[in-house]
Write an enzyme that holds these catalytic residues in place. Structure first.
Site, short mmCIF file in Angstrom:
data_model
loop_
_atom_site.label_atom_id
_atom_site.label_comp_id
_atom_site.label_asym_id
_atom_site.label_seq_id
_atom_site.Cartn_x
_atom_site.Cartn_y
_atom_site.Cartn_z
N ASP A 160 0.81 -1.22 0.00
CA ASP A 160 0.00 0.00 0.00
C ASP A 160 0.85 1.27 0.00
O ASP A 160 0.33 2.36 -0.21
CB ASP A 160 -0.94 0.00 1.22
CG ASP A 160 -2.11 0.95 1.06
OD1 ASP A 160 -2.51 1.23 -0.08
OD2 ASP A 160 -2.63 1.44 2.08
N SER A 179 -8.09 5.27 -0.72
CA SER A 179 -8.25 3.99 -1.40
C SER A 179 -9.72 3.57 -1.47
O SER A 179 -10.47 3.74 -0.51
CB SER A 179 -7.46 2.90 -0.67
OG SER A 179 -6.09 3.20 -0.65
N GLN A 217 -4.66 -1.00 -7.59
CA GLN A 217 -5.39 -0.21 -6.61
C GLN A 217 -6.10 0.94 -7.31
O GLN A 217 -5.53 1.59 -8.19
CB GLN A 217 -4.43 0.35 -5.56
CG GLN A 217 -5.11 1.10 -4.41
CD GLN A 217 -4.12 1.54 -3.35
OE1 GLN A 217 -2.95 1.80 -3.65
NE2 GLN A 217 -4.56 1.64 -2.12
#
Length: 319
Positions: A217, A244, A294
């Site tokens: 991440d 996110s 993502q």
């Protein structure tokens, strides 16, 4: 950090498992014991939630199965004032694959869901991959904390935030930014070396997968901002929100999370208030061990009226 040897850079300190540690509170139910909310963020670090959710799913797996993918949705911002409860549902148990659904709650509110797939290892004659880009070795690069300090001083856009630098220095993952060549600056690409702090040689593969899920991440979604060069004091674009929405990791091959891994990222598209980034993670010997994707909310403002879509050729393979 520049110029030290790999031996001098060895990862020999004890590994701190607290960031991923869970307490069993009931059948297939687990609770976090540590949550990090980065200073200035609206919620806890998403990578930690992903890593803990995968850890919870892994605790319900028996036999030689290894996670082959995890697909996550962030439904609401979590807070570090209340621990997260992870409830695992055993969706399917097959001979070659099994599936687990993880629902994360704070109180009665669902903040996150993940579907994890686990595979029994099998040989395959079908194997291909993208070649790892040629980049400077991690020993030749400065630490994340030194890079943050250098960037502030180079851009001269405010005082160095020593508290934030110390905060990042306390994390269980270290990273080193790969400098972009001048002809690549402003492109939607990014690369970092990363590894877990501490020796994980006594831990099973699930721990390495959970730690890489945690680390995946870092820097991924922010790659969507690279074309807009928002750090400059006179930047045309200003960031409004970056959070996110979802995050996926595919694990291709075994690896050591406590050894240096190259994380190469690119963003093929930003539009409609959203940005998409994809990543490839290589072991030091060039094996593509994991891939990521993502999407997040990406909102900003443009100080100039001629708002156009910026277009680029795909050039991540030639870092």
């Amino acid at each position: 950090m520049s110029g030290i040897s790999a031996a001098e850079d060895a990862n020999t300190t004890p590994f701190n498992e607290r960031a991923l540690e869970l307490e069993e509170t009931g059948p297939d139910t687990y609770m976090s014991v540590d949550l990090w909310q980065p200073s200035g963020n609206r919620g806890v670090f998403g990578g930690q939630v992903i890593g803990q959710a995968l850890s919870a799913a892994g605790k319900t797996i028996n036999g030689p199965f290894r996670c082959n993918s995890v697909h996550c949705y962030f439904l609401a911002a979590g807070t570090n004032t209340q621990m997260i409860t992870y409830k695992v549902r055993r969706v399917r148990q097959g001979k070659s694959y099994c599936s687990r659904l993880v629902v994360a709650k704070q109180g009665d509110r669902v903040i996150f869901m993940a579907m994890a797939s686990f595979q029994r290892p099998e040989p395959s004659v079908l194997s291909h991959q993208y070649t790892m880009p040629r980049v400077p070795p991690p020993e030749s690069l400065v630490s994340r904390e030194a890079y943050m300090r250098n960037q502030k001083e180079r851009l001269n856009n405010g005082p160095v935030d020593e508290a934030k630098i110390a905060e990042y220095g306390s994390l269980p993952v270290e990273s080193r930014a790969v400098p972009m060549p001048k002809d690549k600056r402003g492109l939607p690409i990014n690369a970092i070396w990363l590894r877990a702090k501490g020796d994980m040689s006594e831990l099973g593969h699930v721990h390495h997968q959970c730690m890489l899920a945690y680390a995946s991440d870092f820097a991924l979604l922010s790659t969507t901002l690279k074309p807009f060069e928002m750090d400059a004091p006179d930047a045309r674009y200003k960031l409004g929100m970056l959070v996110s929405l979802d995050h996926s990791v595919w694990f291709h091959e075994p690896f050591r999370a406590d050894e240096w891994l190259l994380y190469v990222m690119e963003s093929p598209r930003s539009a409609s208030g959203r940005g998409l980034a994809v990543g490839r993670i290589y072991s030091r010997d060039g094996v593509l061990v994991a891939s990521t994707a993502q999407e997040g909310v990406a909102r900003g403002t443009d100080s100039e009226p001629d708002q156009k879509t910026l277009e680029f050729r795909n050039s991540v393979a030639k870092l």
